[in-house]
Write a protein that holds these residues in place. Structure first.
Motif, PDB file in Angstrom:
ATOM      1  N   GLY A 397     -39.724  40.702 -40.139  1.00 27.56           N
ATOM      2  CA  GLY A 397     -39.492  39.515 -39.323  1.00 27.56           C
ATOM      3  C   GLY A 397     -40.326  38.345 -39.828  1.00 27.56           C
ATOM      4  N   TYR A 433     -34.268  43.399 -34.400  1.00 25.91           N
ATOM      5  CA  TYR A 433     -33.364  43.489 -35.558  1.00 25.91           C
ATOM      6  C   TYR A 433     -33.925  44.487 -36.573  1.00 25.91           C
ATOM      7  CZ  TYR A 433     -31.919  39.099 -33.403  1.00 25.91           C
ATOM      8  OH  TYR A 433     -31.516  38.138 -32.510  1.00 25.91           O
ATOM      9  N   SER A 438     -35.101  39.433 -40.925  1.00 27.95           N
ATOM     10  CA  SER A 438     -34.692  38.403 -39.971  1.00 27.95           C
ATOM     11  C   SER A 438     -35.701  37.253 -39.990  1.00 27.95           C
ATOM     12  CB  SER A 438     -34.595  38.988 -38.560  1.00 27.95           C
ATOM     13  OG  SER A 438     -35.821  39.576 -38.180  1.00 27.95           O
ATOM     14  N   LEU A 457     -27.404  35.854 -36.842  1.00 29.80           N
ATOM     15  CA  LEU A 457     -27.460  37.078 -36.051  1.00 29.80           C
ATOM     16  C   LEU A 457     -27.173  36.775 -34.587  1.00 29.80           C
ATOM     17  CD1 LEU A 457     -30.669  38.674 -37.598  1.00 29.80           C
ATOM     18  CD2 LEU A 457     -28.307  39.364 -37.998  1.00 29.80           C
ATOM     19  N   THR A 471     -31.411  33.086 -34.737  1.00 31.09           N
ATOM     20  CA  THR A 471     -32.024  33.954 -35.736  1.00 31.09           C
ATOM     21  C   THR A 471     -31.029  34.219 -36.862  1.00 31.09           C
ATOM     22  OG1 THR A 471     -33.195  35.045 -33.915  1.00 31.09           O
ATOM     23  CG2 THR A 471     -33.323  36.091 -36.063  1.00 31.09           C
ATOM     24  N   TYR A 472     -31.562  34.354 -38.079  1.00 27.88           N
ATOM     25  CA  TYR A 472     -30.726  34.575 -39.265  1.00 27.88           C
ATOM     26  C   TYR A 472     -31.217  35.814 -40.003  1.00 27.88           C
ATOM     27  CZ  TYR A 472     -29.200  29.740 -38.540  1.00 27.88           C
ATOM     28  OH  TYR A 472     -28.686  28.588 -38.009  1.00 27.88           O
ATOM     29  N   GLU A 473     -30.286  36.473 -40.645  1.00 28.65           N
ATOM     30  CA  GLU A 473     -30.633  37.545 -41.575  1.00 28.65           C
ATOM     31  C   GLU A 473     -30.628  36.982 -42.990  1.00 28.65           C
ATOM     32  OE1 GLU A 473     -29.112  41.911 -43.198  1.00 28.65           O
ATOM     33  OE2 GLU A 473     -27.910  40.783 -41.736  1.00 28.65           O
TER      34      GLU A 473
END
Length: 1661
Positions: A397, A433, A438, A457, A471-473
């Motif tokens: 994270g 996640y 993430s 996400l 939030t993004y991966e």
């Protein structure tokens, strides 16, 4: 304990002991006893594990998440982290001290959780569990519930466990990490998680091992753990006995009552210290090695947190787990070090472990840290997945935001931690996640990576209030596609023209024209740092090129594009072919049509991979190697571009060209040689190693066909215009202009970031331009009124558009000085700071507290126990690194950025950067420094400043709140003793006897930083060294006082009023008889003899250099007093002394007076008088009785002549009372018709207090005030009396300082010149005026000089000495450009109008410029309050338009003037304005006679009424009476010729008495007002021939002129004689007898160009 012996000039070459805490003690304080007392053998193999028995206590602070949300969602400009840090430090310190008292070993503190260990034998566990339980219950009792100022309360949740605990050490030889692991560690965390607020939970194993006879606990529902209720030991003596028993079990419990830890008292050992240093973060070790207190390591900074979670198989054994943690640590540490990241904490849970890593710690900040964090996460994920056996899941994270990075706790035990909501969020994202990388939205946006590298996400809710948001991966770097790259991110905005880049655009256009003519490859390259506006400039160039119908191929690159070979060229060609934005299935057809006839179809397949098409693979291509394929592809592109260049002008535009890959650079070099193409590039400096230019790039940049332009900062005026464009307003407040200029430094990006941040935080408010309405007179509205007084600085919209115009204001209660830097700018500044060494960082941070400009003397005073030698070496290094620079002594702090200047055209004030003179000052300072550098020494009083102000802003914001307060207080203590007048002015307080009126002073060293005891080292009492520094500095800086006693101090408290009021305030004249008495003439002559003697004395150069040195009080106020005020704002709240409150109230009243807010000024001054116990009546009845009382006091004092003895405190109160009353009578005198009685009462009270004070200088000043008041109010009997008394008193003063004598003499000379002018003794007035001017030049007193020149102009003008008038106007204009005062400009343009309206008609400034000034500034509240000068301006304009028969314009100005007549007083300037109004009345009468003859009688009656009012009111200015009587005679000619002889005879009598001949102005208007058929030639010539006739000749001339008024025609308009450059007036005048040539006979000088027009200043407060 080390001892350094340092000898320095500042310390009197005495040995000073400087104590430094041993480094070992600081290192030990950062580590637990478990590690300190461990075996640190060099042969230890890693990983190393040791198992033992012990009791664990885990404390979690709950409510912290809610508190963080509350602070971050608050609309305050501050992010709340400082408040959080303050609360946590105080809270955690108490908890740690409590634990240490119970013998616990604090293992670690992770922001919101504390882990404590009691290490004992197995048999001792039950006793220690009881001790830990007692510690937990007491902790809950004292700290379990704590309120906060923000709202959410903090509570504790505690868990206990006991049994086997393992200590694991991992890492390598350079950096090692330790952690505790095992089942009991997991159990204690589980127990703590089961606890509710204010509960203590025992793990199952802890309950099994405890003494159940002592502990009372209940089982939790569904759990084996138990909740502790209480201890069964009820009596304190019983527990004391148990406590003593437990102490025997604790091996390292201190026996000393003072020490909390024995470890800090261990004997120093170099080997032992080296072993411990491996466990301490390298960033902290650098600070320790630099002898910096650990408290100064703490900072609030933007960081990027990376939390890594490794989950292993359940079958993993403990030995295998240790090996896996060791391998993961080494791998992750290596990856992090490569990207300048650090591992902060390692912890284990079951069959897994977590790593908390941080980018951007002190010393590690880099601008690309978000990208580095994402790339390192991919590397960690790939490495751990491939290399670690039994790995199941890798979760990472990543978050970015503000965090507290520093030490928490108390001195015996501190922990370096990184805490904040974003750090906690990174750990939470591991659970939300799992199995992916993430990141939050801020990390995503800051990275600047393409969106295809990420995947959005789904949002997930958490159990508490904290939410990660969007939030993004992170998927890693994929192949970068070239499709969809055409155009630019920043497009040309048609509503916002490009500002400040006209030169760059012209260079492009010229180069393009030359290319079109010669058809040879050409490159225009724009270079500039990030944020300088390259993208907007490129977008503008793209638009201009397309407008000329050229074929433009535009491309914008990003930082990932450089990693792919030939990417830039392929992207350009995709745009060229038109396949970048088409549908995928059409690409192949488009390419085939474009390449038809240019290339063999067998080679089409070469483009398959490049453009994602599917041409059939040919056998020939299949046998080619990669190099051959590349060459064929390049040949194709060259062939296609050659054909296109022949059809049209081909232009390639590439933004962010520093990201062009090396292969593309090679192709561009070939392209320029073979194809006629025009290329425009914009690029930033090649900063990093990966961006170093290749050989082809270097060749293109150095080619003669390349034109390189370096973008510079925008001019302040352009920057402000850009800000107004961005906000969509026509005006922004002046304070906001200064804020933007000082913080953006001319960089467009910085300006946009500041505006975005202000708007996002609700600081800006927008409203339509308000209609003219009366503002409520309140102090809070004063700045708004000042802004509205300045014209809007944008072109007005045409009325046809009917478009609403908006202005921007600042939200009430917001101080822009306290606004934090936007995150983007702060990162830039901190990255620059972290590139310095630790010593340099500390010097920069301490200098940032002082301000943009500082002295080494003050810097050394606040640095934490630095020696003079160390500071000199550090400053020398910083100067060579262009972080600091020297400032010349003549350069003021505010001249760095944002100083105001008047320009040569009327218009808005603009802010300018350093000019050539400033550069010379800096250069001179640098040259002097080079000599000091050779000698290896530094001047302590030589000012220095930051080369980059942004660095100062960023460094300052890194300090914590307590640290800032402590350092500001130290600065204030140092500066307080320097806040006095300069040596040239005799020293002393700026406010007389100020220091004696206060009960306490900041200079009391014993109470300096007493409030800061909570920080345990940040807010300390002055050390012995700093105390000696201060004493030595004060001894050197203290001025030499020669007064016998402070009660005899000679100080002039002159109110800083506006120019026109200064002209009134300093006018000292008298007229109780038309012929002066003999005693007055004698006193006057003695004074004149002293003036001549004084001037000759100074001309011979015999004055003392020190006493006649230029006054430096202004610089001292600016550099010392203003800085002192800023530092004092950080002082803890104290009760304000009543005298201080009164002083501040009077100063606010003075500011309001200067700003034209007279009603508010009166209220504030009366409030100050009440605080000073000197009430002022509110009603006319009270004023009447108070006046009787003051008259009685005044008579009694002069009859008794008593000597009063006052203490210094009483004298301070008296001085302030006198100052307030002086301002009060001046305020009332501005409207003499309604406030005459109040004005006189205030003047009487002032003079009585001055007599009571026995202060000679104050008495002289007050007598001059009262004389001037009497003249302006028309009190004939008192005018002459007090003028003579002031002159007599001046002869009795024994001036200690030469400058004092010169100043008082100049003021008296100016006052006497004013009196002579009022009486009509013009020759003597001119003589005195030039004498006062000579003294003012030496004194450099700008306000007094302006007053002298204004009076001197009036005298010369009335004497018809136009050559002197022009010269005086030159001096007045020079002062106007220095003062930047609207009142000085008003006086200047009033004088210009006088010249325009005279017979000679000199247009020193054309009427258009004078009219523009009046129209532009007539709405100013300052000018509105000055009725006298506004009456003169409006009347002069009315006369001008009346003579030109423009009656509409005449009526407008005449109406404005008519409203002001009743508000003027009898001062010289009020009289002048009234006389001009009478001339307007004559012109109006003429118009009535021509248009409506039946109304002539009524108009004449009204006009004569104004004449009677003038003669009754303006009795103390007889210099105009001859002209008034002449004008009245002209008016009477319309009705009865006999009546005209009465005022004419009176005029003749006055002319003979005052020995002043009539000038042309006496007849220039009134006869013309009556008839319009006179001949011009004979009259003008006769007027010129009669200028210097004696009394008899003048009388005969007036009689003959009166007889001709009825027979000779007059011209309708006057003929004007324009004064040429360097030419004297066309009608020369002889020097009157008795006038010394030194002052009168001035040779003609080259005159200023008539086209030079001033750019009007705003209202100066």
């Amino acid at each position: 304990m080390g001892v350094l012996k340092e000898s320095s000039q500042e310390m009197g070459k005495k040995e000073v002991e400087v104590s430094f805490p041993p480094r070992q003690v600081q290192v030990v304080a950062l580590l637990p006893d478990l590690l300190v007392y461990n075996n640190h053998s060099l042969r230890r193999m890693l990983p190393s594990m040791e198992t033992f028995n012990g009791v664990l206590l885990c404390v979690e602070i709950t409510g912290l998440t809610a508190l963080l949300e509350k602070l971050y969602t608050n609309n305050d400009l501050n992010c709340g982290m400082e408040q959080l840090t303050q609360m946590l430090n105080d809270y955690i310190e108490g908890i740690m001290e409590h634990v240490l008292c119970f013998g616990g070993d604090i293992l670690n503190f992770t922001g919101d959780a504390l882990l404590v260990l009691w290490k004992v034998e197995r048999s001792q566990l039950s006793d220690i569990i009881t001790l830990a339980a007692k510690c937990s219950l007491e902790m809950q009792k004292q700290f379990g519930f704590s309120y906060t100022e923000v709202g959410p309360e903090l509570r504790l949740k505690i868990g206990l466990s006991a049994g086997h605990v393992s200590q694991l050490i991992v890492g390598d030889e350079m950096r090692q990490y330790w952690l505790v692991t095992g089942q009991q560690v997991d159990d204690v965390r589980l127990a703590q998680s089961l606890a509710q607020a204010r509960e203590v939970i025992l793990s199952p194993n802890c309950w099994e091992l405890c003494d159940r006879d002592v502990l009372e606990a209940e089982m939790l529902k569904g759990q084996k753990a138990r909740k502790l209720q209480y201890l069964k030991i009820f009596h304190p003596p019983d527990f004391d006995e148990h406590f003593e028993k437990c102490i025997d079990h604790l091996q390292h419990y201190p026996n000393d009552e003072v020490l909390l830890r024995n470890a800090v008292a261990l004997a120093s050992s170099h080997g032992f210290e080296l072993a411990l240093r491996r466990f301490v973060l390298g960033n902290v070790l650098k600070k320790i090695d630099d002898n910096q207190p650990l408290e100064f390591v703490s900072e609030l900074r933007l960081v990027t947190a990376v939390s890594v979670k490794l989950q292993f198989h359940e079958s993993t054994k403990m030995t295998e787990l240790c090996k896996l943690v060791q391998d993961a640590t080494v791998s992750i540490s290596g990856i992090m070090e490569g990207w300048r990241g650090k591992i902060i904490k390692i912890s284990t849970f079951g069959k897994g472990c977590t790593f908390l890593c941080v980018f951007g710690l002190p010393g590690d900040k880099r601008e690309e840290e978000s990208t580095h964090a994402l790339d390192s996460a991919i590397s960690i994920s790939n490495l751990c997945s491939k290399n670690l056996i039994k790995i199941e899941l890798v979760s990472i994270g990543i978050t970015s935001g503000v965090a507290f990075c520093g030490v928490a706790g108390m001195r015996p035990r501190q922990e370096y931690t990184v805490t904040g909501s974003k750090v906690k969020m990174a750990s939470r994202m591991l659970t939300l996640y799992p199995g992916m990388i993430s990141c939050d939205e801020k990390t995503y946006s800051k990275s600047g990576l393409p969106g295809c590298f990420f995947k959005k996400l789904p949002e997930k809710e958490m159990s508490d209030a904290m939410s990660p948001g969007v939030t993004y991966e992170y998927l890693g770097r994929k192949r970068n596609l070239m499709f969809g790259k055409s155009g630019f991110t920043r497009k040309k905005d048609g509503n916002r023209p490009l500002l400040g880049r006209e030169k760059e655009i012209r260079i492009f256009q010229a180069a393009l024209q030359e290319f079109v003519r010669h058809r040879e490859g050409r490159v225009v390259m724009y270079k500039g740092s990030t944020g300088y506006g390259k993208s907007r400039l490129i977008a503008e160039i793209d638009y201009l090129a397309r407008e000329e119908n050229h074929r433009v191929i535009a491309l914008e690159l990003s930082k990932v594009d450089i990693q792919e070979s030939f990417y830039a060229i392929r992207s350009l060609m995709a745009i060229f072919f038109g396949i970048d934005a088409c549908r995928p299935y059409k690409r192949q057809d488009i390419l085939q049509s474009k390449l038809s006839g240019l290339w063999d179809e067998t080679f089409y397949c070469l483009l398959n991979n490049q453009f994602l098409v599917k041409f059939p693979m040919s056998a020939e291509v299949s046998h080619m190697d990669n190099e051959t394929k590349q060459k064929e592809e390049e040949m194709l592109f060259l062939r296609v571009l050659w054909k296109a260049a022949g059809e049209a002008t081909l232009v390639f535009i590439i933004d962010e060209a520093q990201y062009i890959d090396a292969t593309s650079w090679d192709f561009l070099a070939k392209l320029l040689l073979s194809v006629p193409i025009f290329i425009v590039l914009s690029l930033s400096p090649f900063a990093s190693k990966e961006l170093l230019p290749c050989a082809s790039a270097e060749g293109i940049m150095k080619s003669p066909k390349t034109t390189g332009i370096v973008l510079r900062e925008l001019e302040p005026s352009k920057l402000l215009e850009m800000a107004r464009q961005a906000l969509g307003v026509v005006s922004i407040p002046r304070e906001m202009e200064i804020f933007l200029i000082q913080r953006s430094f001319g960089v467009p990006l910085y300006c946009e970031a500041l505006l975005t941040d202000l708007h996002a935080n609700g600081v800006l408010e927008f409203c339509c331009i308000p209609e003219e309405e009366k503002e409520e007179d309140e102090w809070d509205n004063l700045s708004i009124s000042a802004v509205k007084s300045i014209p809007y600085r944008a072109p007005l919209v045409s009325s046809k558009e009917n478009k609403e115009l908006y202005v921007c204001t600042i939200r009430t209660g917001v101080d822009l000085d306290t606004v934090l830097l936007p995150a983007r700018l702060q990162e830039i500044a901190v990255a620059q700071l972290d590139s310095l060494s630790p010593s340099e960082q500390m010097a920069v941070k301490c200098a940032a507290v002082i301000g943009h400009t500082f002295t080494p003397e003050l810097l050394l005073y606040i640095l934490p126990e630095w020696t003079n030698k160390k500071m000199e070496e550090t400053l020398m290094s910083l100067i060579s690194s262009h972080v600091f620079e020297y400032v010349g002594k003549e350069t003021r702090a505010t001249r760095a950025v944002g100083s105001c200047h008047l320009h040569t055209h009327l218009g808005p004030l603009t802010m300018q950067s350093l000019g050539p003179e400033d550069s010379e000052d800096v250069g001179a300072a640098a040259q002097s420094f080079s000599l000091q550098e050779e000698r290896g020494m530094l001047q302590q009083d030589q000012a220095m400043r930051f080369c980059t102000p942004l660095l100062r802003e960023g460094a300052y914001e890194l300090w914590l709140g307590d640290q800032k307060k402590a350092l500001h207080l130290k600065c204030a203590t140092f500066l307080e003793h320097k806040a006095h007048k300069c040596r040239s002015c005799g020293g002393g307080d700026f406010i007389s006897f100020h220091r004696y009126a206060l009960d306490t002073q900041m200079g009391n060293e014993a109470s300096l930083l007493g409030q800061g005891s909570k920080t345990k080292g940040t807010a300390q009492v002055l050390s012995e060294e700093t105390g000696k520094r201060l004493q030595t500095s004060l001894a050197q800086d203290a001025p030499e006082r020669t007064d016998a006693s402070l009660g005899q101090e000679l100080a002039i408290e002159t109110p800083m009023v506006s120019c026109e009021d200064n002209l009134q305030c300093r006018a000292k004249s008298a007229m109780n008889k038309q012929v002066l008495p003999d005693d007055h003439l004698r006193v006057e002559q003695e004074f004149l003899d002293r003036v001549d003697k004084l001037i000759k004395y100074h001309k011979r150069g015999k004055e003392e250099a020190t006493n006649l040195a230029p006054c430096e009080c202004g610089e001292r106020v600016e550099l010392v007093v203003s800085a002192l005020a800023r530092h004092c704002l950080m002082r803890p709240k104290l009760k304000i002394n009543q005298f201080e409150e009164a002083t501040f109230c009077s100063l606010r009243g003075e500011v309001c007076f200067n700003m034209g807010q007279i009603a508010l000024a009166k209220r504030l001054i009366k409030r100050a008088l009440c605080l000073l116990h000197k009430g002022f009546p509110r009603t006319w009845l009270g004023a009447f009785f108070q006046s009787l009382l003051e008259e009685s006091k005044h008579s009694a004092y002069h009859a008794q002549q008593r000597q009063a003895q006052h203490t210094e405190k009483a004298l301070a109160v008296l001085q302030q009372q006198i100052h307030c009353l002086s301002l009060l009578w001046q305020s009332y005198s501005l409207d003499s018709t309604t406030n005459r009685k109040y004005s006189r009462l205030a003047a009487l009270m002032e003079i009585n207090l001055a007599d009571e004070s026995e202060n000679k200088m104050q008495i002289i000043s007050t007598y001059m005030d009262f004389s001037q008041f009497s003249q302006s109010m028309g009190y004939k009997d008192e005018w002459l009396k007090y003028e003579m008394m002031a002159i007599q008193r001046s002869s009795q003063c024994n001036f200690t300082f030469t400058r004092e004598r010169l100043l008082m003499t100049a003021q008296l000379a100016q006052a006497l010149a004013y009196s002579k002018l009022c009486l009509g003794h013009l020759t003597r007035s001119i003589q005195l005026g030039f004498q006062a001017h000579t003294m003012c030049v030496r004194l450099r007193k700008t306000s007094l000089h302006c007053l002298v020149l204004s009076v001197l102009f009036k005298s010369a003008f009335l004497k018809n000495k136009y050559t002197q008038c022009i010269r005086v106007l030159e001096w007045l204009w020079e002062l106007a450009t220095q003062e930047e005062s609207i009142m000085v400009l008003a006086c200047f343009y009033s004088a210009c109008l006088d010249l325009l309206l005279c017979d000679a008609g000199f247009d020193y400034r054309p009427i258009e410029e004078c009219l523009q000034f009046i129209n532009q500034y007539e709405a100013s509240c300052i000018l509105k309050s000055q009725s006298n000068i506004m009456l003169s301006l409006y009347s002069s304009l009315a006369i001008w338009f009346g003579r030109l028969q423009q009656w509409d314009l005449f009526e407008d100005n005449f109406t404005k003037a008519q409203r002001l007549v009743s508000r003027t007083n009898a001062s010289l300037f009020g009289t002048h304005g009234f006389f001009r109004f009478l001339e307007c009345q004559g012109l109006l009468l003429r118009r009535v006679m021509e248009d409506t003859p039946e109304k002539v009688r009524e108009a004449r009656s009204s006009t004569l009424g104004y004449f009677e009012e003038f003669l009754s009111r303006c009795s103390t200015s007889p210099v105009y009476h001859t002209r008034v009587y002449s004008l009245k005679a002209s008016v009477n000619l319309l009705g009865d010729e006999d009546k005209s002889q009465v005022p004419l005879s009176k005029g003749l009598k006055l002319s003979a008495t005052s020995q002043t001949g009539l000038e042309e102005t006496s007849f220039s208007v009134s006869p013309d007002s009556v008839h319009n058929e006179y001949q011009a030639t004979g009259r003008v010539e006769e007027l010129k021939d009669s200028k210097d006739q004696d009394v008899e000749g003048t009388q005969e001339y007036m009689k003959s002129a009166a007889s001709r008024l009825k027979s000779e025609p007059m011209p309708k308009e006057l003929t004007f004689v324009h004064l040429q450059l360097g030419q004297a007036p066309t009608s020369p005048h002889t020097v009157p007898a008795g006038e010394p040539m030194e002052y009168i006979g001035i040779a003609p000088h080259p005159l200023p160009s008539t086209s030079r027009k001033p750019q009007g200043a705003g209202d100066k407060a």
